[in-house]
Design an enzyme around this catalytic site. Structure first.
Site, PDB file in Angstrom:
ATOM      1  N   GLY A 361     -15.524  16.489  41.678  1.00 16.18           N
ATOM      2  CA  GLY A 361     -14.652  16.088  41.803  1.00 16.18           C
ATOM      3  C   GLY A 361     -14.493  15.062  43.678  1.00 16.18           C
ATOM      4  N   GLY A 363     -11.979  14.110  46.806  1.00 20.59           N
ATOM      5  CA  GLY A 363     -10.597  14.016  46.594  1.00 20.59           C
ATOM      6  C   GLY A 363     -10.743  12.625  47.519  1.00 20.59           C
ATOM      7  N   GLY A 364      -9.518  12.921  48.424  1.00 26.12           N
ATOM      8  CA  GLY A 364      -9.331  11.359  49.428  1.00 26.12           C
ATOM      9  C   GLY A 364     -10.030  11.524  51.076  1.00 26.12           C
ATOM     10  N   GLY A 366     -12.905  12.813  50.802  1.00 27.77           N
ATOM     11  CA  GLY A 366     -14.516  13.686  50.797  1.00 27.77           C
ATOM     12  C   GLY A 366     -14.680  14.333  49.337  1.00 27.77           C
ATOM     13  CB  VAL A 368     -14.569  18.883  45.317  1.00 29.21           C
ATOM     14  CG1 VAL A 368     -14.585  20.257  44.830  1.00 29.21           C
ATOM     15  CG2 VAL A 368     -13.590  18.775  46.117  1.00 29.21           C
ATOM     16  CE  LYS A 383     -10.803  18.663  50.829  1.00 24.49           C
ATOM     17  NZ  LYS A 383      -9.343  18.885  51.081  1.00 24.49           N
ATOM     18  CG  ASP A 480      -0.894  14.677  48.377  1.00 24.19           C
ATOM     19  OD1 ASP A 480       0.464  13.957  47.825  1.00 24.19           O
ATOM     20  OD2 ASP A 480      -2.339  14.732  48.841  1.00 24.19           O
TER      21      ASP A 480
END
Length: 644
Positions: A361, A363-364, A366, A368, A383, A480
């Site tokens: 995945g 993320g905003g 970095g 995963v 992460k 969030d």
């Protein structure tokens, strides 16, 4: 930059107050494991479930066993002497629940919880009553505050060691095993320390365990302002502030009217005449008045400096200031939790040097990666923060500080972190089904979500938010909540993740205002999106949007039905008394209409325009788990496009 660093150092003592309220646990690595859901696991769960009531009923300590060899389980639960029975029971239940959840297949584990009282829960496949062998002494969990002692270190060590030695002697005395005490460091500051051993070990074993813990603390942290060390049979903690109800029963003796001067100021008695003695006494009285005047002046000066630093820092923050990336990680005042820190090489090996094949995945802040820790083969999610992200460093610090406190079945578990040069890595438990977003975005996966699973996901998210807002210490506002940040376990149990933008609320604080808006469009309420005002009701609004997404099987920001957005469309259907038209086509043939309508009703209450009109999460959980009629009627929601 120096001013900002000074402020962070000054605040570190306050930060450790929050982090020190985190419970700590150790799954003892003795090379033995059991098969989950087998006989040993069933016996473990059964005896742990009996500990809260038994320990509370038997003066705070209970040990016993259940089952037959080789699946026999031995367990013990203990609270500090004099603990309230309800606090003791709640503490042991919390500790037991987390051992079951966190030590998935270890035959030996112990858990010291620090809230609402101090308690210990331990279990093993071997009898440990009265034992003080290798597995009782070697496994240790050490936490320290990174701030240094700023008073006279030599004098501090004398007072500290005198207090610690007296507590060890008292705690290890016959028929004791517990002691909490206080010593005056200055006229304005005390040293608080507490020690406890399990009552089944001998005085010598208790003394040995406590002394080893003190040695471990001194070897790494002798100049720090507090910390604690945990072992299966003993506990040691000290701070420069009170941290237990036990200290409420201790009266600190007031200073003598004519205290002996510090060793360096002591003078040998004079053999001169009476007039010489009077002159010497008068000199010492003058010296004492001078010292008091100097101390008061210094304190006033320090307070003025602190106020100036706070004002300058606030102004610099308003102007944008310098990036948090310029503040080194070890200057943040974060508590160092040794057992949570991984060697960076271990993470590289676990992820095959962050191979693209292991990426699961983005993320905003970095990427995963899936990893496998060796030895043991435990699967983890890693992460890796982007080096180019302006907010990556801040998010990293925030996640370690915030998630280290959080322990709940519906929150993702932080296993550790690693820092090497510019590398910043967070290690989480691996959640196999990825995010709720991946199900809502994939028609094939979406069909796997029956209404029963969707309803359980809704209730699980609500329980997780309730813990953040009400049961965690301190209160956490996520800011969030969205489908991307809801991870799903193999049994579809939801776990809230990604706390990089979360905020800690102090005691009694209900709302705050920020000039930097964090969050995702479509999930933010109007007062936060437009004015920067956020509170617990910010998360409630996001939860309402999530519930509507789960019911209709589509994300708000990719909504394509008639109407500007999902919230507006749901409100129109409700007003037209056709709310079930919102239901996902894949579950139309088999769903309880009344239960689905109830969830839509709750969701619309959550997305009301005014924060005061939205229910608290405790009310939401109650409405989700009962069948009583909901009396509140939703009005026009707070969607930006729904005000027509």
């Amino acid at each position: 930059m120096k001013q900002r660093s000074s402020l962070l150092i000054l605040c570190s003592v306050l930060i450790v107050f929050f982090v020190a309220s985190v419970s700590a646990q150790t799954c003892v690595h003795n090379g033995k494991n059991f098969i989950p859901n087998g006989t040993y696991d069933a016996n473990r769960r059964l005896i742990l479930s009996s500990l809260p009531s038994n320990a509370a009923a038997q003066d705070g300590f209970y040990s016993g066993s259940i089952g037959q060899e080789p699946s026999r389980v031995y367990a013990a639960g203990m609270c500090i002497p004099g603990a309230d029975a309800n606090d003791c029971s709640a503490c042991i239940k919390s500790a037991s629940d987390w051992l079951v959840q966190d030590c998935t297949n270890q035959t030996d584990a112990y858990y010291w919880a620090l809230d609402p009282t101090l308690c210990l829960v331990r279990y093993s496949n071997n009898s440990f009553t009265g034992s003080a062998g290798y597995w009782e002494i070697v496994p240790q969990y050490l936490v320290m505050n990174t701030a240094n002692i700023n008073s006279n270190l030599t004098e501090f060590k004398k007072i500290w060691e005198r207090l610690i030695h007296s507590i060890i002697a008292a705690a290890s005395a016959p028929k004791s095993r517990y002691k909490a005490d206080v010593a005056a460091l200055t006229p304005f500051q005390n040293i608080y320390a507490l020690m406890q051993c399990t009552p089944d070990v001998s005085s010598g074993d208790c003394d040995n365990c406590l002394r080893q813990s003190v040695i471990d603390y001194q070897s790494c942290c002798g100049e720090k302002t507090g910390g604690y060390v945990m072992r299966p049979i003993c506990f040691f903690r000290w701070q420069l502030f009170t941290f237990s109800k036990a200290f409420g029963n201790i009266t600190l003796a007031p200073p003598s009217p004519h205290p002996s001067p510090p060793p360096l100021l002591q003078r040998q008695p004079s053999s001169a005449s009476d007039q010489a003695k009077k002159t010497d006494t008068g000199s010492r009285n003058i010296s004492l008045r001078t010292i008091i005047a100097i101390v008061v002046t210094v304190i006033v000066f320090i307070i003025i400096i602190i106020i100036i630093i706070v004002v300058v820092f606030a102004r610099r923050s308003t102007r944008g200031g310098k990036s948090d990336q310029q503040v080194k990680f070890n200057q943040t005042g974060m508590t160092t939790v040794r057992s949570l820190q991984f060697d960076f090489k271990t993470i590289e090996v676990a992820t095959n040097n962050f191979s693209e094949r292991n990426k699961i995945g983005r993320g905003g802040f970095g990427d995963v990666f899936k990893g496998t820790l060796m030895p043991g083969g435990r699967e983890v999610a890693v992460k890796r923060l982007s080096r180019t992200s302006e907010q990556g460093e801040k998010e990293f610090k925030n996640e370690v500080i915030v998630i280290a406190k959080l322990q709940h079945g519906n929150l993702v578990r932080l296993l550790g972190y690693s820092v090497k040069g510019e590398e910043r890595v967070l290690v989480y438990e691996f959640v196999p089904n990825k995010s709720l977003d991946s199900f809502l975005s994939d028609p094939l996966k979406q069909a796997q979500l029956s209404w029963t699973k969707r309803f359980n996901i809704i209730k699980g998210i609500a329980r997780g938010i309730l813990y953040l807002h009400q049961d965690s210490r301190p209160k956490i506002i996520h800011r969030d909540l969205k489908a991307d940040n809801i991870l799903l376990e193999a049994d579809m149990n939801p776990k809230i993740s990604d706390f990089g933008t979360a905020r800690i609320f102090g005691i009694g604080q209900t709302s705050s205002i920020t000039e930097r808006i964090f969050g995702t469009e479509g999930y933010m309420p109007p007062e936060y999106r437009c004015e920067g005002q956020f509170s617990v009701k910010t998360d409630v609004y996001s939860f309402g949007v999530l519930v509507l997404e789960i019911i209709c099987g589509k994300k708000n920001r990719s909504f394509c039905f008639p109407g500007p957005d999902l919230v507006t469309y749901a409100w129109r259907l409700w007003r037209e008394e056709t709310p079930l038209e919102l239901v996902d086509q894949t579950i139309l043939e088999n769903f309880p209409a009344e239960e689905v309508t109830r969830c839509i009703h709750i969701a619309l209450l959550c997305v009301q325009h005014e924060p005061t009109d939205r229910p608290h999460v405790s009310t939401i959980v109650s409405m989700l788990t009962s069948t009583t009629i909901i009396s509140h009627v939703p009005q026009t929601p707070g969607s930006l496009d729904s005000l027509y």
